[in-house]
Scaffold this motif. Structure first.
Motif, PDB file in Angstrom:
ATOM      1  N   LYS A 149       0.775  -1.249   0.147  1.00 55.51           N
ATOM      2  CA  LYS A 149      -0.029  -0.121  -0.077  1.00 55.51           C
ATOM      3  C   LYS A 149       0.733   1.238   0.075  1.00 55.51           C
ATOM      4  O   LYS A 149       2.029   1.223   0.565  1.00 55.51           O
ATOM      5  CB  LYS A 149      -0.934  -0.028   1.196  1.00 55.51           C
ATOM      6  CG  LYS A 149      -2.076  -1.030   1.129  1.00 55.51           C
ATOM      7  CD  LYS A 149      -3.109  -0.556   0.109  1.00 55.51           C
ATOM      8  CE  LYS A 149      -4.446  -1.613   0.285  1.00 55.51           C
ATOM      9  NZ  LYS A 149      -5.323  -1.228  -0.691  1.00 55.51           N
ATOM     10  N   ARG A 150       0.318   2.334  -0.644  1.00 56.14           N
ATOM     11  CA  ARG A 150       0.955   3.388  -0.700  1.00 56.14           C
ATOM     12  C   ARG A 150       0.345   4.707  -0.090  1.00 56.14           C
ATOM     13  O   ARG A 150      -1.072   4.328   0.251  1.00 56.14           O
ATOM     14  CB  ARG A 150       1.506   3.864  -2.239  1.00 56.14           C
ATOM     15  CG  ARG A 150       2.616   3.023  -2.720  1.00 56.14           C
ATOM     16  CD  ARG A 150       2.661   3.341  -4.044  1.00 56.14           C
ATOM     17  NE  ARG A 150       3.950   2.467  -4.682  1.00 56.14           N
ATOM     18  CZ  ARG A 150       3.978   1.174  -4.852  1.00 56.14           C
ATOM     19  NH1 ARG A 150       3.117   0.420  -4.518  1.00 56.14           N
ATOM     20  NH2 ARG A 150       5.378   0.529  -5.230  1.00 56.14           N
ATOM     21  N   LEU A 151       0.895   5.831   0.316  1.00 59.52           N
ATOM     22  CA  LEU A 151       0.173   6.932   0.976  1.00 59.52           C
ATOM     23  C   LEU A 151      -1.246   7.330   0.215  1.00 59.52           C
ATOM     24  O   LEU A 151      -2.075   7.478   0.792  1.00 59.52           O
ATOM     25  CB  LEU A 151       1.066   8.324   1.081  1.00 59.52           C
ATOM     26  CG  LEU A 151       0.269   9.468   1.516  1.00 59.52           C
ATOM     27  CD1 LEU A 151      -0.040   9.217   2.953  1.00 59.52           C
ATOM     28  CD2 LEU A 151       1.453  10.500   1.498  1.00 59.52           C
ATOM     29  N   LEU A 152      -1.059   7.608  -1.112  1.00 60.15           N
ATOM     30  CA  LEU A 152      -2.494   7.888  -1.748  1.00 60.15           C
ATOM     31  C   LEU A 152      -3.346   7.067  -1.958  1.00 60.15           C
ATOM     32  O   LEU A 152      -4.596   7.261  -2.129  1.00 60.15           O
ATOM     33  CB  LEU A 152      -1.873   8.273  -3.246  1.00 60.15           C
ATOM     34  CG  LEU A 152      -1.003   9.522  -3.304  1.00 60.15           C
ATOM     35  CD1 LEU A 152      -0.726  10.120  -4.887  1.00 60.15           C
ATOM     36  CD2 LEU A 152      -1.546  10.535  -2.537  1.00 60.15           C
ATOM     37  N   ASP A 153      -3.212   5.630  -1.524  1.00 58.69           N
ATOM     38  CA  ASP A 153      -4.125   4.655  -1.450  1.00 58.69           C
ATOM     39  C   ASP A 153      -4.992   4.857  -0.182  1.00 58.69           C
ATOM     40  O   ASP A 153      -6.234   4.390  -0.383  1.00 58.69           O
ATOM     41  CB  ASP A 153      -3.579   3.188  -1.184  1.00 58.69           C
ATOM     42  CG  ASP A 153      -2.706   2.628  -2.526  1.00 58.69           C
ATOM     43  OD1 ASP A 153      -3.137   3.101  -3.603  1.00 58.69           O
ATOM     44  OD2 ASP A 153      -1.930   2.047  -2.336  1.00 58.69           O
ATOM     45  N   PHE A 154      -4.788   5.656   0.830  1.00 61.01           N
ATOM     46  CA  PHE A 154      -5.499   5.875   1.734  1.00 61.01           C
ATOM     47  C   PHE A 154      -6.261   7.348   1.762  1.00 61.01           C
ATOM     48  O   PHE A 154      -7.247   7.433   2.555  1.00 61.01           O
ATOM     49  CB  PHE A 154      -4.631   5.798   3.241  1.00 61.01           C
ATOM     50  CG  PHE A 154      -3.993   4.572   3.334  1.00 61.01           C
ATOM     51  CD1 PHE A 154      -4.520   3.550   3.502  1.00 61.01           C
ATOM     52  CD2 PHE A 154      -2.656   4.506   3.063  1.00 61.01           C
ATOM     53  CE1 PHE A 154      -4.004   2.270   3.901  1.00 61.01           C
ATOM     54  CE2 PHE A 154      -1.933   3.509   3.059  1.00 61.01           C
ATOM     55  CZ  PHE A 154      -2.465   2.229   3.763  1.00 61.01           C
ATOM     56  N   VAL A 155      -6.003   7.899   0.743  1.00 64.69           N
ATOM     57  CA  VAL A 155      -6.450   9.485   0.641  1.00 64.69           C
ATOM     58  C   VAL A 155      -7.421   9.422  -0.383  1.00 64.69           C
ATOM     59  O   VAL A 155      -7.693   8.815  -1.370  1.00 64.69           O
ATOM     60  CB  VAL A 155      -5.336  10.491   0.211  1.00 64.69           C
ATOM     61  CG1 VAL A 155      -5.867  11.676   0.354  1.00 64.69           C
ATOM     62  CG2 VAL A 155      -4.201  10.246   1.031  1.00 64.69           C
ATOM     63  N   HIS A 156      -8.447  10.250   0.042  1.00 71.13           N
ATOM     64  CA  HIS A 156      -9.794  10.541  -0.843  1.00 71.13           C
ATOM     65  C   HIS A 156      -9.260  11.169  -2.033  1.00 71.13           C
ATOM     66  O   HIS A 156      -8.497  12.070  -2.067  1.00 71.13           O
ATOM     67  CB  HIS A 156     -10.785  11.415  -0.083  1.00 71.13           C
ATOM     68  CG  HIS A 156     -12.302  11.503  -0.757  1.00 71.13           C
ATOM     69  ND1 HIS A 156     -12.496  12.416  -1.838  1.00 71.13           N
ATOM     70  CD2 HIS A 156     -13.455  10.906  -0.301  1.00 71.13           C
ATOM     71  CE1 HIS A 156     -13.520  12.109  -2.219  1.00 71.13           C
ATOM     72  NE2 HIS A 156     -14.309  11.480  -1.439  1.00 71.13           N
ATOM     73  N   PRO A 157      -9.813  10.902  -3.394  1.00 69.87           N
ATOM     74  CA  PRO A 157      -9.420  11.567  -4.486  1.00 69.87           C
ATOM     75  C   PRO A 157      -9.591  12.905  -4.598  1.00 69.87           C
ATOM     76  O   PRO A 157      -8.458  13.604  -5.264  1.00 69.87           O
ATOM     77  CB  PRO A 157     -10.651  10.958  -5.719  1.00 69.87           C
ATOM     78  CG  PRO A 157     -11.162   9.484  -4.840  1.00 69.87           C
ATOM     79  CD  PRO A 157     -10.915   9.977  -3.558  1.00 69.87           C
ATOM     80  N   GLU A 158     -10.267  13.600  -3.673  1.00 72.81           N
ATOM     81  CA  GLU A 158     -10.608  15.038  -3.710  1.00 72.81           C
ATOM     82  C   GLU A 158      -9.302  15.558  -3.070  1.00 72.81           C
ATOM     83  O   GLU A 158      -8.707  16.893  -3.265  1.00 72.81           O
ATOM     84  CB  GLU A 158     -11.753  15.361  -2.954  1.00 72.81           C
ATOM     85  CG  GLU A 158     -12.854  15.017  -3.442  1.00 72.81           C
ATOM     86  CD  GLU A 158     -14.125  15.867  -2.691  1.00 72.81           C
ATOM     87  OE1 GLU A 158     -13.662  16.207  -1.784  1.00 72.81           O
ATOM     88  OE2 GLU A 158     -15.364  15.625  -3.199  1.00 72.81           O
ATOM     89  N   ASP A 159      -8.379  14.879  -2.200  1.00 73.07           N
ATOM     90  CA  ASP A 159      -7.288  15.312  -1.522  1.00 73.07           C
ATOM     91  C   ASP A 159      -5.871  14.731  -1.784  1.00 73.07           C
ATOM     92  O   ASP A 159      -4.947  15.042  -1.435  1.00 73.07           O
ATOM     93  CB  ASP A 159      -7.345  15.239  -0.160  1.00 73.07           C
ATOM     94  CG  ASP A 159      -8.499  16.288   0.830  1.00 73.07           C
ATOM     95  OD1 ASP A 159      -8.638  17.201  -0.232  1.00 73.07           O
ATOM     96  OD2 ASP A 159      -8.416  16.285   1.924  1.00 73.07           O
ATOM     97  N   ARG A 160      -5.958  14.229  -2.975  1.00 72.44           N
ATOM     98  CA  ARG A 160      -4.588  13.123  -3.533  1.00 72.44           C
ATOM     99  C   ARG A 160      -3.444  14.208  -3.961  1.00 72.44           C
ATOM    100  O   ARG A 160      -2.641  14.186  -3.804  1.00 72.44           O
ATOM    101  CB  ARG A 160      -5.083  12.285  -4.554  1.00 72.44           C
ATOM    102  CG  ARG A 160      -5.586  10.928  -3.875  1.00 72.44           C
ATOM    103  CD  ARG A 160      -6.132   9.799  -4.831  1.00 72.44           C
ATOM    104  NE  ARG A 160      -6.709   8.713  -4.130  1.00 72.44           N
ATOM    105  CZ  ARG A 160      -7.598   7.827  -4.811  1.00 72.44           C
ATOM    106  NH1 ARG A 160      -7.610   7.706  -6.045  1.00 72.44           N
ATOM    107  NH2 ARG A 160      -8.091   6.856  -3.780  1.00 72.44           N
ATOM    108  N   THR A 161      -4.054  15.250  -4.641  1.00 75.78           N
ATOM    109  CA  THR A 161      -3.004  16.222  -5.162  1.00 75.78           C
ATOM    110  C   THR A 161      -2.348  16.846  -3.986  1.00 75.78           C
ATOM    111  O   THR A 161      -1.337  17.085  -4.042  1.00 75.78           O
ATOM    112  CB  THR A 161      -3.503  17.269  -6.106  1.00 75.78           C
ATOM    113  OG1 THR A 161      -4.508  16.625  -7.092  1.00 75.78           O
ATOM    114  CG2 THR A 161      -2.711  18.212  -6.733  1.00 75.78           C
ATOM    115  N   LYS A 162      -3.237  17.142  -2.912  1.00 74.06           N
ATOM    116  CA  LYS A 162      -2.767  17.933  -1.943  1.00 74.06           C
ATOM    117  C   LYS A 162      -1.782  17.057  -1.148  1.00 74.06           C
ATOM    118  O   LYS A 162      -0.587  17.531  -0.968  1.00 74.06           O
ATOM    119  CB  LYS A 162      -3.840  18.314  -1.075  1.00 74.06           C
ATOM    120  CG  LYS A 162      -3.542  19.084   0.306  1.00 74.06           C
ATOM    121  CD  LYS A 162      -4.779  19.413   1.138  1.00 74.06           C
ATOM    122  CE  LYS A 162      -4.348  19.795   2.615  1.00 74.06           C
ATOM    123  NZ  LYS A 162      -5.558  20.248   3.472  1.00 74.06           N
ATOM    124  N   ALA A 163      -1.900  15.891  -1.021  1.00 78.17           N
ATOM    125  CA  ALA A 163      -1.467  15.023  -0.274  1.00 78.17           C
ATOM    126  C   ALA A 163      -0.021  14.547  -1.033  1.00 78.17           C
ATOM    127  O   ALA A 163       1.333  14.409  -0.427  1.00 78.17           O
ATOM    128  CB  ALA A 163      -1.990  13.674   0.070  1.00 78.17           C
TER     129      ALA A 163
END
Length: 268
Positions: A149-163
């Motif tokens: 698993k990677r960080l962006l796998d846990f982030v909502h699509p709306e906030d992936r760019t921010k993350a």
């Protein structure tokens, strides 16, 4: 031999000089007993009947060196010194390993028992490295499911760019806010919000990842949203009250004028 074994059991010795030919036991057999009793004891085997077979057998049983008689005293002194130095290094290694283990256990307990979720995401692509039990319960995955698993796998699509931008910028000299929020997704797609603090994670002096400390603020976000809605309703109420007041004033004027007009008609 029996006296030597008793002495080893009752006291601590750095080194033992052991002859292969003993009256009551074979020296190699005694070596085995001594090493089982005191594993850190350095043993130098001596014999006047040197043979390759005996030397190999003694070294396989844990002897540090094998010398033949008659031996040169300076040579023996050098062998003894080397054995003691080796033993000293072994003791130091064990001491450091013990301290390291105690330190790891100490911080492992803190790492596991902290109320917040902790995880380290590795460079360059945010691969999940280490994490605590709170992280597992927060996202609902099993340890096996968390592999790869990677960080962006846990982030909502709306906030992936921010993350993603935060992850990349954190490794360069750029001033960023200490605490930030991300919209996340658990294993079942449930949306929740995290308040996050992060810092570069180093191993042997090299930055290899980003350590995240995460706190679930979903309930706080719900309360904040309720307060916002409450403020909106209050504002709408005030607006409606103002409109009703103005309407009543206008209606009063209309009714007054109508009454005046009726009186004028009645007098005609």
């Amino acid at each position: 031999a029996s006296e030597g074994i008793s002495s080893i059991k009752e006291d601590v010795f750095n080194i033992a000089l052991l002859d292969i030919k003993l009256p009551d036991i074979d020296g190699v057999e005694l070596l085995k007993i001594l090493k089982n009793t005191a594993p850190d004891l350095s043993v130098i085997m001596m014999t006047a009947y040197a043979s390759t077979e005996n030397a190999i057998k003694a070294l396989n049983r844990g002897a540090d060196a094998f010398v033949t008689k008659p031996f040169d005293i300076e040579e023996l002194r050098a062998i003894v010194k080397k054995s003691i130095d080796k033993q000293r290094l072994a003791f130091e290694k064990k001491r450091l390993e013990k301290e390291l283990k105690e330190s790891v256990e100490k911080y492992r307990e803190l790492f596991e028992n902290i109320n917040d979720a902790l995880a380290v995401f590795m460079k360059p692509d945010g691969q999940l490295g280490i994490y605590n039990a709170r992280f597992i319960s927060l996202f609902g995955y099993s340890e096996n499911e968390l592999k790869n698993k990677r960080l962006l796998d846990f982030v909502h699509p709306e906030d992936r760019t921010k993350a993603r931008e935060r992850f990349e910028k954190r490794f360069i000299e750029e001033v960023l806010e200490d605490i930030y929020e991300l919209k996340m997704l658990d294993k079942h797609g449930k949306v929740f919000f995290l308040e996050i603090g992060d810092r570069p994670y180093s191993h042997k002096g090299e930055i290899v990842g980003l350590e995240l400390i995460m706190r679930d603020i979903s309930e706080r976000k719900i309360i904040e949203e309720q307060l916002i809605q409450s403020e909106k309703l209050r504002a709408i109420g005030q607006m409606a009250s103002g409109v009703a007041h103005d309407f009543n004033n206008a209606l009063a004027i209309i009714l007054g004028n109508t009454e005046l007009l009726n009186r004028q008609i009645e007098t005609m």
